[in-house]
Motif scaffolding. Structure first.
Motif, PDB file in Angstrom:
ATOM      1  N   LYS A 138       0.912  -1.123  -0.090  1.00 51.74           N
ATOM      2  CA  LYS A 138      -0.021  -0.112   0.043  1.00 51.74           C
ATOM      3  C   LYS A 138       0.992   1.181  -0.060  1.00 51.74           C
ATOM      4  O   LYS A 138       2.002   1.309   0.809  1.00 51.74           O
ATOM      5  CB  LYS A 138      -0.803  -0.106   1.095  1.00 51.74           C
ATOM      6  CG  LYS A 138      -1.853  -1.009   1.207  1.00 51.74           C
ATOM      7  CD  LYS A 138      -2.268  -1.419   2.871  1.00 51.74           C
ATOM      8  CE  LYS A 138      -3.473  -0.842   3.245  1.00 51.74           C
ATOM      9  NZ  LYS A 138      -4.636  -0.999   2.696  1.00 51.74           N
ATOM     10  N   GLN A 194      -7.041  -4.161   2.639  1.00 55.69           N
ATOM     11  CA  GLN A 194      -6.339  -4.647   3.691  1.00 55.69           C
ATOM     12  C   GLN A 194      -7.282  -6.067   3.894  1.00 55.69           C
ATOM     13  O   GLN A 194      -6.616  -7.054   4.198  1.00 55.69           O
ATOM     14  CB  GLN A 194      -6.538  -3.878   5.124  1.00 55.69           C
ATOM     15  CG  GLN A 194      -6.069  -4.447   6.283  1.00 55.69           C
ATOM     16  CD  GLN A 194      -4.580  -4.399   6.255  1.00 55.69           C
ATOM     17  OE1 GLN A 194      -3.727  -3.527   5.653  1.00 55.69           O
ATOM     18  NE2 GLN A 194      -3.859  -5.485   6.534  1.00 55.69           N
ATOM     19  N   CYS A 199      -5.500  -9.627   4.402  1.00 56.71           N
ATOM     20  CA  CYS A 199      -5.595 -10.684   5.787  1.00 56.71           C
ATOM     21  C   CYS A 199      -6.111 -11.836   5.076  1.00 56.71           C
ATOM     22  O   CYS A 199      -5.779 -13.091   5.554  1.00 56.71           O
ATOM     23  CB  CYS A 199      -6.842  -9.993   6.570  1.00 56.71           C
ATOM     24  SG  CYS A 199      -6.175  -8.846   7.532  1.00 56.71           S
ATOM     25  N   LYS A 211       6.848  -6.795   6.642  1.00 59.18           N
ATOM     26  CA  LYS A 211       6.544  -5.386   6.849  1.00 59.18           C
ATOM     27  C   LYS A 211       7.612  -4.410   6.804  1.00 59.18           C
ATOM     28  O   LYS A 211       8.375  -4.617   7.574  1.00 59.18           O
ATOM     29  CB  LYS A 211       5.359  -5.188   7.837  1.00 59.18           C
ATOM     30  CG  LYS A 211       4.264  -6.072   7.320  1.00 59.18           C
ATOM     31  CD  LYS A 211       3.153  -5.835   8.607  1.00 59.18           C
ATOM     32  CE  LYS A 211       2.291  -4.894   8.578  1.00 59.18           C
ATOM     33  NZ  LYS A 211       1.177  -4.926   7.269  1.00 59.18           N
ATOM     34  N   ARG A 213      -0.413  -1.393  10.191  1.00 58.54           N
ATOM     35  CA  ARG A 213      -1.587  -2.466  10.102  1.00 58.54           C
ATOM     36  C   ARG A 213      -1.378  -3.710  10.532  1.00 58.54           C
ATOM     37  O   ARG A 213      -2.176  -4.545  10.292  1.00 58.54           O
ATOM     38  CB  ARG A 213      -2.392  -2.376   8.824  1.00 58.54           C
ATOM     39  CG  ARG A 213      -2.448  -0.846   8.146  1.00 58.54           C
ATOM     40  CD  ARG A 213      -3.298  -1.042   6.952  1.00 58.54           C
ATOM     41  NE  ARG A 213      -3.494   0.335   6.723  1.00 58.54           N
ATOM     42  CZ  ARG A 213      -4.603   0.925   6.092  1.00 58.54           C
ATOM     43  NH1 ARG A 213      -5.648   0.336   6.053  1.00 58.54           N
ATOM     44  NH2 ARG A 213      -4.628   2.066   5.797  1.00 58.54           N
ATOM     45  N   GLU A 261      -4.088  -5.075  12.934  1.00 54.48           N
ATOM     46  CA  GLU A 261      -5.391  -5.393  12.098  1.00 54.48           C
ATOM     47  C   GLU A 261      -5.205  -6.940  11.533  1.00 54.48           C
ATOM     48  O   GLU A 261      -6.036  -7.822  11.537  1.00 54.48           O
ATOM     49  CB  GLU A 261      -5.642  -4.775  10.933  1.00 54.48           C
ATOM     50  CG  GLU A 261      -6.393  -3.292  11.223  1.00 54.48           C
ATOM     51  CD  GLU A 261      -6.326  -2.438  10.214  1.00 54.48           C
ATOM     52  OE1 GLU A 261      -6.883  -2.591   8.806  1.00 54.48           O
ATOM     53  OE2 GLU A 261      -5.708  -1.269  10.142  1.00 54.48           O
ATOM     54  N   GLU A 262      -3.828  -7.186  11.178  1.00 59.51           N
ATOM     55  CA  GLU A 262      -3.528  -8.375  10.517  1.00 59.51           C
ATOM     56  C   GLU A 262      -3.281  -9.351  11.668  1.00 59.51           C
ATOM     57  O   GLU A 262      -4.017 -10.528  11.485  1.00 59.51           O
ATOM     58  CB  GLU A 262      -2.177  -8.436   9.547  1.00 59.51           C
ATOM     59  CG  GLU A 262      -2.513  -7.482   8.430  1.00 59.51           C
ATOM     60  CD  GLU A 262      -1.277  -7.318   7.636  1.00 59.51           C
ATOM     61  OE1 GLU A 262      -0.286  -8.104   7.874  1.00 59.51           O
ATOM     62  OE2 GLU A 262      -1.218  -6.467   6.794  1.00 59.51           O
ATOM     63  N   ALA A 269      -7.062   6.620   7.393  1.00 56.95           N
ATOM     64  CA  ALA A 269      -7.388   5.315   6.409  1.00 56.95           C
ATOM     65  C   ALA A 269      -7.930   5.959   5.545  1.00 56.95           C
ATOM     66  O   ALA A 269      -7.574   5.757   3.792  1.00 56.95           O
ATOM     67  CB  ALA A 269      -8.256   4.739   6.971  1.00 56.95           C
TER      68      ALA A 269
END
Ligand code: SAH
Length: 271
Positions: A71, A80, A84, A101, A110, A113-114, A162
């Motif tokens: 991204k 996203q 995932c 990452k 993020r 989130e993952e 975001a």
């Protein structure tokens, strides 16, 4: 492939089939990888990586399939939720999955989130921290974030939400008052608005700012400017993301203190 010779002798953890390791790759220079990340690179069947991860690092895992899930600049090139789902799917196929990452996975990356999505799906997960660009990358420009007597507080903030707008949940004017050094990730697009808000919050237009682009890579560039001239100087210099804004009285220690960018060629595959 045996990886023991490339790492100091120790009981290196095994990346098991069906697991995902969520790893930081550091800001760019392969020498800033952790040994755990190197160990993961040597074992992975598949690497799902960001745009910010240096190709030299991926080349250390010739056995692994690469999936680009980057991204950039707030404009999602991969959703996203899709990233995932891809991670969950690869783990369910029984592969050894390395999610690599840029910087540190839990710093504006993020990673949280993952990690949540993987845990919700019952996929076993290990997190390997990395050197974040806002600390290690700035050190490559000779920028100490704290200094006794001058600055005893640092804030790390993101320059956009975001949805790509200036981070609405960051109280820039309050931040101007509490933190000596302010390190802004993803701050290039809204540099003008960030300057305006900090000046409105009481910072001087003469406050020093360093803009560090592509820190710790061959493309590293450092611009020294002030809050008042930040946006114009970024444009004049033609700087582009990825870049950090380091705002504050932080002294730029040039010359010998700044590590030479990529001075070392690392060879790890000689077995
Ligand atoms: N998890 C990463 C940050 C991801 S957000 C980390 O810990 O470093 C992406 C932003 O990080 C970029 O917009 C930029 O502000 C910053 N960034 C990442 N790598 C960088 C580098 N090598 N040089 C300068 N900025 C970098």
């Amino acid at each position: 492939m045996s990886f023991h010779h490339a790492l100091p002798p120790a009981q290196w953890p095994r990346l098991e089939q069906g697991w995902v390791w969520l790893c930081g790759a550091g800001p760019g220079d392969p020498g800033l990888l952790t040994l755990h990340a190197l160990n993961a690179l040597r074992q992975a069947d598949v690497i799902v990586h960001d745009a910010l991860v240096n190709d030299d690092i991926l080349d250390w895992a010739p056995q692994a399939r690469r999936i680009h899930a980057g991204k950039r600049g707030g404009k999602p090139s991969a959703k996203q939720a899709d990233i995932c789902d891809t991670l969950i799917d690869l783990a369910h196929q029984g592969l050894r999955v390395l999610r690599l990452k840029g910087g540190d996975p839990f710093t504006f990356g993020r990673g949280a989130e993952e990690a949540r999505a993987l845990m919700d799906a019952g996929v076993p997960l290990k997190v390997v921290p990395g050197i974040t660009s806002g600390i290690g990358g700035l050190a490559y420009a000779g920028i100490p974030l704290t200094e006794r007597g001058t600055n005893q507080a640092v804030a790390f903030v993101t320059g956009h939400d975001a949805d790509g707008g200036l981070s609405a949940s960051v109280d820039w004017q309050a931040l101007a008052k509490v933190s000596g050094t302010i390190v802004v990730y993803m701050g290039m697009k809204h540099a003008q608005a960030i300057s305006d808000s900090l000046i409105a919050g009481g910072r001087s237009a003469d406050e020093p700012v360093a803009v560090v682009m592509a820190a710790s890579t061959d493309a590293q560039r450092v611009l020294q400017t002030t809050l008042g001239t930040l946006d114009a100087d970024i444009r004049a210099a033609g700087l582009e993301p990825p870049a950090l804004l380091a705002i504050g009285k932080t002294v730029l220690i040039e010359g010998e203190a700044a590590p030479r960018v990529r001075a070392t060629t690392y060879v790890v595959a000689a077995e």
